[in-house]
Scaffold this active site. Sequence first.
Site, PDB file in Angstrom:
ATOM      1  N   LYS A 280      49.532  25.037  45.868  1.00 48.24           N
ATOM      2  CA  LYS A 280      49.270  26.175  44.958  1.00 48.24           C
ATOM      3  C   LYS A 280      49.926  27.464  45.431  1.00 48.24           C
ATOM      4  O   LYS A 280      50.577  28.161  44.648  1.00 48.24           O
ATOM      5  CB  LYS A 280      47.750  26.407  44.830  1.00 48.24           C
ATOM      6  CG  LYS A 280      47.013  25.334  44.075  1.00 48.24           C
ATOM      7  CD  LYS A 280      45.541  25.696  43.888  1.00 48.24           C
ATOM      8  CE  LYS A 280      44.726  25.690  45.149  1.00 48.24           C
ATOM      9  NZ  LYS A 280      44.549  24.333  45.721  1.00 48.24           N
ATOM     10  N   THR A 281      49.725  27.793  46.700  1.00 46.74           N
ATOM     11  CA  THR A 281      50.225  29.080  47.200  1.00 46.74           C
ATOM     12  C   THR A 281      51.746  29.147  47.132  1.00 46.74           C
ATOM     13  O   THR A 281      52.319  30.133  46.650  1.00 46.74           O
ATOM     14  CB  THR A 281      49.731  29.328  48.634  1.00 46.74           C
ATOM     15  OG1 THR A 281      48.304  29.434  48.605  1.00 46.74           O
ATOM     16  CG2 THR A 281      50.316  30.602  49.215  1.00 46.74           C
TER      17      THR A 281
ATOM     18  N   GLU B 160      46.763  31.841  41.519  1.00 53.32           N
ATOM     19  CA  GLU B 160      46.286  30.522  41.898  1.00 53.32           C
ATOM     20  C   GLU B 160      44.964  30.233  41.207  1.00 53.32           C
ATOM     21  O   GLU B 160      44.165  31.129  40.957  1.00 53.32           O
ATOM     22  CB  GLU B 160      46.078  30.462  43.413  1.00 53.32           C
ATOM     23  CG  GLU B 160      47.370  30.478  44.168  1.00 53.32           C
ATOM     24  CD  GLU B 160      47.168  30.351  45.672  1.00 53.32           C
ATOM     25  OE1 GLU B 160      46.288  29.582  46.097  1.00 53.32           O
ATOM     26  OE2 GLU B 160      47.896  31.028  46.405  1.00 53.32           O
TER      27      GLU B 160
END
Length: 456
Positions: free
Chosen positions: A120-121, A164
Amino acid sequence: MDNILDSAKKLHFVGIGGSGMCPMAELLMHRGYEISGSDQNESDTLDRVKSWGIPVYMGHSPENIGEAEAVVYTAACKSDNPELVAAREKGVPTLERSVMLGMLTEKYPQLVAVSGTHGKTTTTAMLTQIFIETGADPSAIIGGKLPIINSNCRVGKSDTIICEACEYVDTFLQLHPAVSLILNIEPDHLDYFKTLDNIVKSFRQFAVQTDRLLVVNAANQSVMQAVEGLEREVVSFGLDSSCDYYPAALNEEPSACEDFTLMCRGEALGMVNLAVPGKHNMLNALAAAAAAHSLGIAPEAICSALEHFGGVHRRFEILGQFDGVTVADDFAHHPTELTAVLSSAMRMGYKQVWAVFQPHTYSRTYTFLNDFAEALAIPDHLIMTEILAVREENTYNIHTSDLAAKVPGSVWFDSFDKIAEYVMGNAQPGDLILTLGGGDIYKCANLIVERYQKRK
Protein backbone atom coordinates in the site's frame (compact mmCIF):
# COMPACT_ATOMS: atom_id res chain seq x y z
CA MET A 1 -23.47 9.86 10.49
CA ASP A 2 -23.37 13.57 9.71
CA ASN A 3 -19.95 14.90 8.73
CA ILE A 4 -18.78 16.82 11.79
CA LEU A 5 -16.49 18.89 9.56
CA ASP A 6 -19.60 20.66 8.26
CA SER A 7 -20.22 22.21 11.68
CA ALA A 8 -17.11 22.00 13.88
CA LYS A 9 -14.21 24.38 13.15
CA LYS A 10 -12.02 23.82 16.26
CA LEU A 11 -10.49 20.33 16.35
CA HIS A 12 -8.19 18.82 18.99
CA PHE A 13 -5.97 15.80 18.19
CA VAL A 14 -4.96 13.44 21.02
CA GLY A 15 -1.66 11.91 19.84
CA ILE A 16 -1.15 14.49 17.08
CA GLY A 17 2.43 13.34 16.41
CA GLY A 18 1.26 9.91 15.20
CA SER A 19 2.05 9.07 11.59
CA GLY A 20 -1.66 8.76 10.80
CA MET A 21 -2.72 11.85 12.77
CA CYS A 22 -0.15 14.39 11.62
CA PRO A 23 -1.18 14.38 7.90
CA MET A 24 -4.86 14.87 8.76
CA ALA A 25 -4.01 17.78 11.06
CA GLU A 26 -1.96 19.37 8.26
CA LEU A 27 -4.68 18.96 5.63
CA LEU A 28 -7.43 20.23 7.96
CA MET A 29 -5.35 23.24 8.98
CA HIS A 30 -4.89 24.16 5.31
CA ARG A 31 -8.63 23.76 4.79
CA GLY A 32 -9.20 26.49 7.40
CA TYR A 33 -9.84 24.50 10.58
CA GLU A 34 -8.38 25.60 13.92
CA ILE A 35 -6.21 22.72 15.15
CA SER A 36 -4.60 21.94 18.51
CA GLY A 37 -3.02 18.73 19.76
CA SER A 38 -1.24 16.82 22.48
CA ASP A 39 1.30 14.02 22.62
CA GLN A 40 3.47 12.13 25.08
CA ASN A 41 6.69 11.99 23.06
CA GLU A 42 8.80 14.40 21.06
CA SER A 43 9.29 13.27 17.45
CA ASP A 44 10.13 14.52 13.96
CA THR A 45 6.43 14.52 13.06
CA LEU A 46 5.65 16.56 16.17
CA ASP A 47 8.32 19.08 15.19
CA ARG A 48 6.62 19.34 11.80
CA VAL A 49 3.23 19.97 13.42
CA LYS A 50 4.72 22.70 15.62
CA SER A 51 6.39 24.31 12.58
CA TRP A 52 2.92 25.04 11.15
CA GLY A 53 2.10 27.07 14.26
CA ILE A 54 -0.29 24.48 15.71
CA PRO A 55 -0.31 24.61 19.53
CA VAL A 56 0.89 21.26 20.92
CA TYR A 57 0.75 20.25 24.60
CA MET A 58 3.19 17.68 25.92
CA GLY A 59 1.36 15.14 28.07
CA HIS A 60 -2.39 14.64 28.38
CA SER A 61 -4.52 16.89 30.55
CA PRO A 62 -8.27 17.80 30.59
CA GLU A 63 -7.61 21.49 29.97
CA ASN A 64 -5.71 20.72 26.73
CA ILE A 65 -8.96 20.35 24.77
CA GLY A 66 -9.79 24.02 25.39
CA GLU A 67 -12.75 25.17 23.28
CA ALA A 68 -12.52 22.24 20.84
CA GLU A 69 -15.76 21.33 19.09
CA ALA A 70 -14.53 17.81 18.29
CA VAL A 71 -11.70 15.62 19.61
CA VAL A 72 -9.85 13.15 17.37
CA TYR A 73 -7.88 10.30 18.95
CA THR A 74 -5.65 7.43 17.82
CA ALA A 75 -6.68 3.79 18.10
CA ALA A 76 -3.92 3.36 20.70
CA CYS A 77 -5.60 5.91 22.97
CA LYS A 78 -7.18 4.39 26.12
CA SER A 79 -10.80 5.27 26.96
CA ASP A 80 -9.69 6.73 30.32
CA ASN A 81 -7.38 9.25 28.64
CA PRO A 82 -8.03 12.50 30.57
CA GLU A 83 -8.67 14.49 27.38
CA LEU A 84 -11.25 11.98 26.13
CA VAL A 85 -12.88 11.91 29.57
CA ALA A 86 -13.02 15.73 29.60
CA ALA A 87 -14.53 15.79 26.09
CA ARG A 88 -17.24 13.30 27.05
CA GLU A 89 -18.06 15.27 30.22
CA LYS A 90 -18.42 18.46 28.16
CA GLY A 91 -20.52 16.72 25.51
CA VAL A 92 -17.83 17.27 22.85
CA PRO A 93 -17.90 14.60 20.09
CA THR A 94 -14.91 12.23 20.06
CA LEU A 95 -13.85 10.48 16.84
CA GLU A 96 -11.32 7.70 16.29
CA ARG A 97 -8.67 8.54 13.65
CA SER A 98 -10.13 6.36 10.87
CA VAL A 99 -13.57 7.97 11.29
CA MET A 100 -12.04 11.44 10.87
CA LEU A 101 -10.11 10.20 7.82
CA GLY A 102 -13.41 9.15 6.27
CA MET A 103 -14.92 12.56 6.98
CA LEU A 104 -11.86 14.43 5.68
CA THR A 105 -11.62 12.45 2.43
CA GLU A 106 -15.36 13.02 1.87
CA LYS A 107 -14.44 16.67 1.24
CA TYR A 108 -12.53 15.68 -1.92
CA PRO A 109 -14.61 14.85 -5.04
CA GLN A 110 -12.00 12.28 -6.14
CA LEU A 111 -10.63 9.97 -3.45
CA VAL A 112 -8.16 7.43 -4.86
CA ALA A 113 -7.69 4.76 -2.18
CA VAL A 114 -4.95 2.11 -2.24
CA SER A 115 -5.78 -1.14 -0.43
CA GLY A 116 -4.25 -4.61 -0.10
CA THR A 117 -2.38 -6.79 2.35
CA HIS A 118 1.01 -5.69 1.00
CA GLY A 119 2.40 -2.78 -1.02
CA LYS A 120 0.00 0.00 0.00
CA THR A 121 2.60 2.56 1.04
CA THR A 122 4.86 2.08 -1.98
CA THR A 123 1.96 2.13 -4.46
CA THR A 124 0.37 5.19 -2.82
CA ALA A 125 3.74 6.93 -3.03
CA MET A 126 4.25 5.93 -6.69
CA LEU A 127 0.78 7.18 -7.60
CA THR A 128 1.36 10.44 -5.71
CA GLN A 129 4.67 10.96 -7.53
CA ILE A 130 2.97 10.36 -10.91
CA PHE A 131 0.24 12.91 -10.11
CA ILE A 132 2.75 15.48 -8.81
CA GLU A 133 5.10 15.17 -11.79
CA THR A 134 2.26 15.53 -14.26
CA GLY A 135 1.08 18.74 -12.56
CA ALA A 136 -2.20 17.26 -11.28
CA ASP A 137 -1.55 18.81 -7.83
CA PRO A 138 -3.03 16.09 -5.58
CA SER A 139 -3.40 16.00 -1.83
CA ALA A 140 -2.01 12.79 -0.35
CA ILE A 141 -1.71 10.79 2.86
CA ILE A 142 1.06 8.16 2.63
CA GLY A 143 2.17 5.57 5.19
CA GLY A 144 5.81 6.57 4.78
CA LYS A 145 7.91 9.57 3.82
CA LEU A 146 8.05 10.23 0.06
CA PRO A 147 11.46 11.77 -0.75
CA ILE A 148 10.27 14.29 -3.38
CA ILE A 149 8.02 15.96 -0.78
CA ASN A 150 10.12 14.89 2.27
CA SER A 151 6.85 14.08 4.03
CA ASN A 152 4.03 11.55 4.29
CA CYS A 153 1.51 14.27 3.49
CA ARG A 154 0.87 16.65 0.59
CA VAL A 155 -1.58 19.53 0.50
CA GLY A 156 -2.76 20.09 -3.08
CA LYS A 157 -5.28 22.43 -4.66
CA SER A 158 -7.00 19.89 -6.93
CA ASP A 159 -10.11 17.79 -6.23
CA THR A 160 -8.01 14.63 -5.85
CA ILE A 161 -6.71 13.04 -2.66
CA ILE A 162 -4.66 9.83 -2.75
CA CYS A 163 -4.45 7.78 0.43
CA GLU A 164 -3.88 4.32 1.85
CA ALA A 165 -6.87 2.23 2.84
CA CYS A 166 -5.85 -0.12 5.66
CA GLU A 167 -7.94 -3.23 6.21
CA TYR A 168 -6.95 -3.82 9.85
CA VAL A 169 -10.09 -3.78 12.07
CA ASP A 170 -11.99 -2.72 8.92
CA THR A 171 -10.77 0.88 9.13
CA PHE A 172 -10.97 1.18 5.32
CA LEU A 173 -14.74 0.81 5.53
CA GLN A 174 -14.85 4.43 6.73
CA LEU A 175 -13.86 5.43 3.18
CA HIS A 176 -16.06 5.91 0.10
CA PRO A 177 -13.55 6.21 -2.75
CA ALA A 178 -14.15 7.23 -6.33
CA VAL A 179 -11.30 4.92 -7.35
CA SER A 180 -9.93 1.95 -5.38
CA LEU A 181 -6.85 -0.15 -5.99
CA ILE A 182 -6.83 -3.68 -4.52
CA LEU A 183 -3.24 -4.88 -4.73
CA ASN A 184 -3.61 -8.32 -3.12
CA ILE A 185 -5.57 -10.15 -0.43
CA GLU A 186 -3.82 -12.70 1.78
CA PRO A 187 -4.36 -14.10 5.28
CA ASP A 188 -3.17 -11.48 7.79
CA HIS A 189 -4.48 -9.79 10.95
CA LEU A 190 -6.16 -13.09 11.83
CA ASP A 191 -6.36 -11.91 15.44
CA TYR A 192 -9.21 -9.75 14.12
CA PHE A 193 -10.47 -11.38 10.90
CA LYS A 194 -10.10 -15.05 12.03
CA THR A 195 -10.42 -16.40 8.44
CA LEU A 196 -9.46 -15.48 4.88
CA ASP A 197 -13.16 -15.56 3.96
CA ASN A 198 -13.82 -12.75 6.42
CA ILE A 199 -10.98 -10.70 4.91
CA VAL A 200 -12.44 -11.20 1.42
CA LYS A 201 -15.89 -10.10 2.69
CA SER A 202 -14.41 -6.88 4.07
CA PHE A 203 -12.62 -6.14 0.80
CA ARG A 204 -15.85 -6.82 -1.07
CA GLN A 205 -17.66 -4.27 1.08
CA PHE A 206 -14.80 -1.82 0.40
CA ALA A 207 -15.24 -2.46 -3.34
CA VAL A 208 -19.01 -1.93 -3.01
CA GLN A 209 -18.31 1.45 -1.38
CA THR A 210 -16.20 2.49 -4.39
CA ASP A 211 -18.20 4.64 -6.81
CA ARG A 212 -16.38 4.57 -10.13
CA LEU A 213 -13.37 2.40 -10.80
CA LEU A 214 -11.68 -0.69 -9.30
CA VAL A 215 -8.05 -1.41 -10.21
CA VAL A 216 -7.35 -5.03 -9.28
CA ASN A 217 -4.63 -7.69 -9.29
CA ALA A 218 -6.03 -10.32 -11.67
CA ALA A 219 -3.57 -12.99 -10.49
CA ASN A 220 -4.86 -12.89 -6.91
CA GLN A 221 -7.83 -15.25 -6.59
CA SER A 222 -9.13 -13.61 -3.41
CA VAL A 223 -9.09 -10.16 -5.06
CA MET A 224 -11.10 -11.44 -8.01
CA GLN A 225 -13.52 -13.14 -5.62
CA ALA A 226 -13.99 -9.83 -3.77
CA VAL A 227 -15.00 -7.92 -6.92
CA GLU A 228 -16.88 -10.68 -8.74
CA GLY A 229 -20.20 -9.57 -10.18
CA LEU A 230 -19.94 -5.93 -9.04
CA GLU A 231 -21.38 -3.33 -11.38
CA ARG A 232 -18.30 -1.13 -11.41
CA GLU A 233 -15.68 -0.48 -14.05
CA VAL A 234 -12.90 -2.97 -13.28
CA VAL A 235 -9.38 -2.60 -14.69
CA SER A 236 -6.87 -5.40 -14.08
CA PHE A 237 -3.10 -5.53 -13.77
CA GLY A 238 -0.73 -8.49 -13.58
CA LEU A 239 2.25 -10.19 -15.13
CA ASP A 240 0.65 -11.60 -18.31
CA SER A 241 -1.35 -10.38 -21.28
CA SER A 242 -4.67 -11.67 -19.92
CA CYS A 243 -4.64 -8.48 -17.78
CA ASP A 244 -5.44 -4.97 -19.01
CA TYR A 245 -2.03 -3.68 -17.86
CA TYR A 246 1.03 -5.93 -17.89
CA PRO A 247 4.80 -5.87 -18.52
CA ALA A 248 6.50 -7.01 -21.72
CA ALA A 249 10.13 -7.21 -22.88
CA LEU A 250 11.43 -7.70 -19.37
CA ASN A 251 15.16 -7.35 -18.97
CA GLU A 252 16.53 -10.91 -18.92
CA GLU A 253 19.72 -9.85 -17.14
CA PRO A 254 19.83 -10.99 -13.49
CA SER A 255 18.97 -7.72 -11.80
CA ALA A 256 17.27 -6.59 -8.62
CA CYS A 257 15.40 -3.75 -10.37
CA GLU A 258 13.02 -4.58 -13.21
CA ASP A 259 13.08 -2.95 -16.66
CA PHE A 260 9.99 -3.53 -18.78
CA THR A 261 7.65 -2.17 -21.43
CA LEU A 262 4.35 -1.02 -19.93
CA MET A 263 1.52 -2.57 -21.96
CA CYS A 264 -2.18 -1.68 -22.04
CA ARG A 265 -4.46 -4.15 -23.84
CA GLY A 266 -1.83 -5.01 -26.43
CA GLU A 267 -0.52 -1.46 -26.91
CA ALA A 268 2.96 -0.43 -25.71
CA LEU A 269 2.70 2.70 -23.54
CA GLY A 270 6.41 3.15 -22.87
CA MET A 271 9.54 1.77 -21.24
CA VAL A 272 9.90 1.73 -17.44
CA ASN A 273 13.29 1.35 -15.73
CA LEU A 274 12.50 0.95 -12.04
CA ALA A 275 14.96 2.22 -9.44
CA VAL A 276 13.38 0.14 -6.65
CA PRO A 277 14.15 -3.58 -6.43
CA GLY A 278 11.94 -6.63 -6.73
CA LYS A 279 9.11 -8.13 -8.77
CA HIS A 280 6.73 -7.00 -6.04
CA ASN A 281 7.66 -3.39 -6.88
CA MET A 282 7.01 -4.07 -10.56
CA LEU A 283 3.49 -5.14 -9.58
CA ASN A 284 3.12 -2.00 -7.45
CA ALA A 285 4.26 0.08 -10.43
CA LEU A 286 1.78 -1.69 -12.74
CA ALA A 287 -1.05 -0.96 -10.27
CA ALA A 288 -0.10 2.73 -10.03
CA ALA A 289 0.27 2.97 -13.81
CA ALA A 290 -3.11 1.31 -14.42
CA ALA A 291 -4.86 3.73 -12.06
CA ALA A 292 -3.09 6.82 -13.41
CA HIS A 293 -3.66 5.89 -17.08
CA SER A 294 -7.33 5.08 -16.42
CA LEU A 295 -7.64 8.55 -14.87
CA GLY A 296 -6.30 10.20 -18.00
CA ILE A 297 -2.63 10.75 -17.20
CA ALA A 298 -0.36 10.55 -20.26
CA PRO A 299 1.71 7.33 -20.62
CA GLU A 300 5.03 9.18 -21.00
CA ALA A 301 4.42 11.06 -17.74
CA ILE A 302 3.61 7.78 -15.96
CA CYS A 303 6.75 6.01 -17.21
CA SER A 304 8.94 9.00 -16.39
CA ALA A 305 7.60 9.37 -12.83
CA LEU A 306 8.00 5.64 -12.13
CA GLU A 307 11.64 5.84 -13.22
CA HIS A 308 12.23 8.80 -10.90
CA PHE A 309 10.59 7.02 -7.95
CA GLY A 310 13.33 6.20 -5.46
CA GLY A 311 11.36 4.44 -2.76
CA VAL A 312 9.78 5.36 0.56
CA HIS A 313 11.02 5.60 4.13
CA ARG A 314 11.49 2.07 5.58
CA ARG A 315 10.95 0.35 2.22
CA PHE A 316 14.41 -1.07 1.42
CA GLU A 317 15.81 2.24 2.58
CA ILE A 318 19.59 2.40 2.24
CA LEU A 319 20.90 4.12 5.37
CA GLY A 320 24.53 4.26 4.28
CA GLN A 321 27.72 2.34 3.57
CA PHE A 322 30.31 1.98 6.33
CA ASP A 323 33.67 0.16 6.06
CA GLY A 324 32.31 -1.36 2.84
CA VAL A 325 29.18 -2.70 4.59
CA THR A 326 25.78 -1.44 3.37
CA VAL A 327 23.07 -0.93 6.02
CA ALA A 328 19.41 -0.91 4.95
CA ASP A 329 16.01 -1.06 6.65
CA ASP A 330 12.65 -2.45 5.53
CA PHE A 331 9.13 -2.61 6.96
CA ALA A 332 8.48 -6.22 5.80
CA HIS A 333 6.78 -8.20 8.59
CA HIS A 334 4.66 -10.84 6.78
CA PRO A 335 6.15 -13.96 5.12
CA THR A 336 5.11 -12.82 1.62
CA GLU A 337 6.77 -9.43 2.13
CA LEU A 338 9.91 -11.00 3.60
CA THR A 339 10.19 -13.44 0.69
CA ALA A 340 9.92 -10.58 -1.82
CA VAL A 341 12.43 -8.31 -0.08
CA LEU A 342 14.98 -11.00 0.80
CA SER A 343 14.83 -12.57 -2.68
CA SER A 344 15.56 -9.11 -4.14
CA ALA A 345 18.41 -8.54 -1.67
CA MET A 346 20.03 -11.83 -2.64
CA ARG A 347 20.06 -10.70 -6.32
CA MET A 348 21.71 -7.37 -5.66
CA GLY A 349 25.30 -8.56 -5.80
CA TYR A 350 26.24 -8.37 -2.11
CA LYS A 351 28.79 -10.91 -0.87
CA GLN A 352 26.58 -11.89 2.07
CA VAL A 353 23.17 -10.74 3.31
CA TRP A 354 22.73 -10.42 7.09
CA ALA A 355 19.00 -10.24 7.82
CA VAL A 356 18.00 -8.84 11.23
CA PHE A 357 14.33 -9.64 11.81
CA GLN A 358 11.92 -8.56 14.54
CA PRO A 359 8.86 -10.87 14.66
CA HIS A 360 5.70 -8.74 14.93
CA THR A 361 2.82 -10.01 17.14
CA TYR A 362 2.46 -13.46 18.73
CA SER A 363 -0.61 -14.35 16.66
CA ARG A 364 1.12 -13.68 13.33
CA THR A 365 4.28 -15.55 14.36
CA TYR A 366 2.26 -18.54 15.60
CA THR A 367 -0.09 -18.69 12.60
CA PHE A 368 2.62 -18.36 9.93
CA LEU A 369 5.52 -20.05 11.74
CA ASN A 370 6.46 -22.39 8.87
CA ASP A 371 5.99 -19.64 6.26
CA PHE A 372 8.26 -17.34 8.26
CA ALA A 373 10.87 -20.09 8.51
CA GLU A 374 10.81 -20.61 4.75
CA ALA A 375 11.17 -16.87 4.01
CA LEU A 376 13.88 -16.32 6.61
CA ALA A 377 15.97 -19.18 5.25
CA ILE A 378 16.60 -17.09 2.09
CA PRO A 379 19.45 -14.81 3.35
CA ASP A 380 22.97 -15.99 4.16
CA HIS A 381 22.58 -15.17 7.85
CA LEU A 382 19.57 -14.58 10.12
CA ILE A 383 19.59 -12.70 13.42
CA MET A 384 16.34 -12.18 15.33
CA THR A 385 14.93 -10.25 18.26
CA GLU A 386 12.31 -11.41 20.73
CA ILE A 387 8.74 -11.20 19.40
CA LEU A 388 7.27 -7.69 19.60
CA ALA A 389 3.99 -8.08 21.49
CA VAL A 390 2.28 -4.91 20.18
CA ARG A 391 -1.32 -5.31 21.37
CA GLU A 392 -1.29 -8.96 22.53
CA GLU A 393 -0.60 -11.30 25.44
CA ASN A 394 1.40 -14.44 24.64
CA THR A 395 -1.54 -16.84 24.93
CA TYR A 396 0.01 -18.79 22.03
CA ASN A 397 3.11 -19.79 24.03
CA ILE A 398 5.21 -18.87 20.98
CA HIS A 399 8.80 -17.63 21.21
CA THR A 400 11.57 -16.58 18.84
CA SER A 401 13.37 -19.80 19.80
CA ASP A 402 10.54 -21.76 18.07
CA LEU A 403 11.23 -19.89 14.85
CA ALA A 404 15.01 -20.16 15.24
CA ALA A 405 14.69 -23.94 15.60
CA LYS A 406 13.26 -24.05 12.08
CA VAL A 407 16.01 -21.92 10.48
CA PRO A 408 19.39 -23.68 10.80
CA GLY A 409 22.25 -21.38 11.78
CA SER A 410 20.01 -18.53 12.95
CA VAL A 411 20.64 -16.71 16.22
CA TRP A 412 18.57 -14.40 18.39
CA PHE A 413 19.25 -11.84 21.09
CA ASP A 414 17.20 -10.00 23.71
CA SER A 415 18.48 -6.49 22.91
CA PHE A 416 19.35 -4.29 19.94
CA ASP A 417 22.67 -3.59 21.64
CA LYS A 418 23.70 -7.27 21.45
CA ILE A 419 22.44 -7.57 17.86
CA ALA A 420 24.49 -4.55 16.76
CA GLU A 421 27.59 -5.95 18.45
CA TYR A 422 27.13 -9.38 16.84
CA VAL A 423 26.34 -8.31 13.29
CA MET A 424 29.00 -5.59 13.18
CA GLY A 425 31.54 -8.08 14.52
CA ASN A 426 30.83 -10.48 11.67
CA ALA A 427 29.84 -8.47 8.58
CA GLN A 428 32.61 -7.97 6.03
CA PRO A 429 33.17 -5.40 3.25
CA GLY A 430 30.75 -6.08 0.41
CA ASP A 431 28.02 -7.36 2.77
CA LEU A 432 24.50 -6.06 3.40
CA ILE A 433 22.97 -5.68 6.87
CA LEU A 434 19.19 -5.50 6.40
CA THR A 435 16.85 -4.87 9.33
CA LEU A 436 13.28 -6.07 8.83
CA GLY A 437 10.01 -5.69 10.73
CA GLY A 438 6.90 -3.62 11.34
CA GLY A 439 7.83 -2.54 14.86
CA ASP A 440 10.77 -0.53 16.18
CA ILE A 441 13.57 -2.57 14.58
CA TYR A 442 14.54 0.61 12.70
CA LYS A 443 16.05 1.71 16.03
CA CYS A 444 18.47 -1.20 15.74
CA ALA A 445 19.37 -0.06 12.20
CA ASN A 446 19.97 3.46 13.50
CA LEU A 447 22.11 2.08 16.35
CA ILE A 448 24.26 0.14 13.87
CA VAL A 449 24.69 3.26 11.72
CA GLU A 450 25.65 5.37 14.77
CA ARG A 451 28.27 2.83 15.84
CA TYR A 452 29.78 2.62 12.38
CA GLN A 453 29.94 6.43 12.26
CA LYS A 454 31.76 6.53 15.61
CA ARG A 455 34.39 4.13 14.28
CA LYS A 456 35.54 6.72 11.73
